[in-house]
Design a protein around this motif. Structure first.
Motif, PDB file in Angstrom:
ATOM      1  N   ALA A 111       0.839  -1.201   0.000  1.00 30.26           N
ATOM      2  CA  ALA A 111       0.000   0.000   0.000  1.00 30.26           C
ATOM      3  C   ALA A 111       0.868   1.242   0.000  1.00 30.26           C
ATOM      4  O   ALA A 111       1.883   1.303   0.693  1.00 30.26           O
ATOM      5  CB  ALA A 111      -0.904   0.012   1.226  1.00 30.26           C
ATOM      6  N   HIS A 159       0.197   5.678  -0.015  1.00 34.31           N
ATOM      7  CA  HIS A 159      -0.762   6.780   0.044  1.00 34.31           C
ATOM      8  C   HIS A 159       0.022   8.075  -0.102  1.00 34.31           C
ATOM      9  O   HIS A 159       1.119   8.212   0.421  1.00 34.31           O
ATOM     10  CB  HIS A 159      -1.534   6.780   1.362  1.00 34.31           C
ATOM     11  CG  HIS A 159      -2.834   7.524   1.291  1.00 34.31           C
ATOM     12  ND1 HIS A 159      -2.913   8.895   1.059  1.00 34.31           N
ATOM     13  CD2 HIS A 159      -4.107   7.085   1.406  1.00 34.31           C
ATOM     14  CE1 HIS A 159      -4.188   9.246   1.044  1.00 34.31           C
ATOM     15  NE2 HIS A 159      -4.936   8.178   1.250  1.00 34.31           N
ATOM     16  N   VAL A 164      -4.006   6.980  -3.648  1.00 31.09           N
ATOM     17  CA  VAL A 164      -3.719   5.747  -2.935  1.00 31.09           C
ATOM     18  C   VAL A 164      -3.665   4.592  -3.931  1.00 31.09           C
ATOM     19  O   VAL A 164      -4.425   4.563  -4.896  1.00 31.09           O
ATOM     20  CB  VAL A 164      -4.774   5.484  -1.831  1.00 31.09           C
ATOM     21  CG1 VAL A 164      -6.168   5.337  -2.408  1.00 31.09           C
ATOM     22  CG2 VAL A 164      -4.413   4.292  -0.962  1.00 31.09           C
ATOM     23  N   VAL A 224      -3.289   0.312  -3.526  1.00 32.99           N
ATOM     24  CA  VAL A 224      -3.133  -0.877  -2.690  1.00 32.99           C
ATOM     25  C   VAL A 224      -3.282  -2.111  -3.565  1.00 32.99           C
ATOM     26  O   VAL A 224      -3.984  -2.088  -4.575  1.00 32.99           O
ATOM     27  CB  VAL A 224      -4.134  -0.918  -1.513  1.00 32.99           C
ATOM     28  CG1 VAL A 224      -3.995   0.300  -0.640  1.00 32.99           C
ATOM     29  CG2 VAL A 224      -5.558  -1.077  -1.991  1.00 32.99           C
ATOM     30  N   CYS A 255      -7.636  -7.198  -0.837  1.00 34.38           N
ATOM     31  CA  CYS A 255      -7.493  -5.847  -1.388  1.00 34.38           C
ATOM     32  C   CYS A 255      -8.655  -4.966  -0.955  1.00 34.38           C
ATOM     33  O   CYS A 255      -8.458  -3.826  -0.529  1.00 34.38           O
ATOM     34  CB  CYS A 255      -7.388  -5.928  -2.911  1.00 34.38           C
ATOM     35  SG  CYS A 255      -7.014  -4.352  -3.704  1.00 34.38           S
ATOM     36  N   ILE A 292      -8.234  -1.548   1.520  1.00 28.43           N
ATOM     37  CA  ILE A 292      -8.582  -0.154   1.224  1.00 28.43           C
ATOM     38  C   ILE A 292      -9.661   0.337   2.186  1.00 28.43           C
ATOM     39  O   ILE A 292      -9.605   1.483   2.650  1.00 28.43           O
ATOM     40  CB  ILE A 292      -8.978   0.065  -0.254  1.00 28.43           C
ATOM     41  CG1 ILE A 292      -9.105   1.565  -0.563  1.00 28.43           C
ATOM     42  CG2 ILE A 292     -10.231  -0.677  -0.644  1.00 28.43           C
ATOM     43  CD1 ILE A 292      -7.868   2.394  -0.319  1.00 28.43           C
ATOM     44  N   LYS A 316      -8.835   3.437   4.844  1.00 31.90           N
ATOM     45  CA  LYS A 316      -9.637   4.668   4.863  1.00 31.90           C
ATOM     46  C   LYS A 316     -10.257   4.919   6.235  1.00 31.90           C
ATOM     47  O   LYS A 316     -10.393   6.059   6.669  1.00 31.90           O
ATOM     48  CB  LYS A 316     -10.732   4.618   3.793  1.00 31.90           C
ATOM     49  CG  LYS A 316     -10.225   4.526   2.367  1.00 31.90           C
ATOM     50  CD  LYS A 316      -9.500   5.760   1.914  1.00 31.90           C
ATOM     51  CE  LYS A 316     -10.472   6.839   1.555  1.00 31.90           C
ATOM     52  NZ  LYS A 316      -9.833   8.077   1.132  1.00 31.90           N
TER      53      LYS A 316
END
Length: 145
Positions: free
Chosen positions: A85, A87, A99, A101, A115, A119, A123
């Motif tokens: 990941a 960001h 972002v 990932v 996955c 995410i 978040k």
């Protein structure tokens, strides 16, 4: 071998190729990736620009979230092989990658599940905050404590 191959928050442009390379593995039969980009609108308002800020512990927190996702989504007979990941923080423009990932697994079902969970949990739990500037002159913080 560490299953978490990349956990980075940076103020430079993100690379999908970097994230895909980080999850590449000969044991993986499937790779799922999510790419989040800066869009030109939010909740019916035109977005002019945005900026992401993060807590100094952000990368450690990202790793904690990733470890939890791995422990919850990996089955002994169908493991998630690798996870990565990245960001972005700082000032971003419409269309920039915010972002990226990815997860790789022996089978697609586990790659997709890991996955998606990554995410969603990133978040919800990783201390990254977005400040949006709108075309009408207003601003809004999203995800701030």
């Amino acid at each position: 071998m560490d299953q978490i191959t990349l956990a980075a928050v940076r103020d430079t442009p993100l690379s999908v190729d970097e994230v895909l390379a980080a999850v590449a593995d000969p044991r993986a039969g499937g790779t799922a990736v999510f790419i989040g980009t800066v869009r030109d609108h939010d909740h019916g308002r035109d977005v002019a620009a945005l900026s992401y800020s993060a807590h100094p512990t952000v990368e450690a927190q990202l790793r904690v979230v990733m470890e939890k996702v791995l422990s919850d989504t990996t089955a002994p007979d169908r493991p998630v092989v690798r996870m990565a990941a990245t960001h972005r923080v700082g000032d971003l423009e419409i269309g920039d990658l915010a972002v990226v990932v990815a997860a790789s697994a022996a089978h697609r079902e586990e790659a997709f599940a890991a996955c998606r969970r990554l995410i969603d949990d990133l978040k919800a739990q990783v201390p990254i905050w977005k400040n949006q500037a709108f075309e009408d002159g207003g601003t809004e913080w999203v995800g701030s404590p």
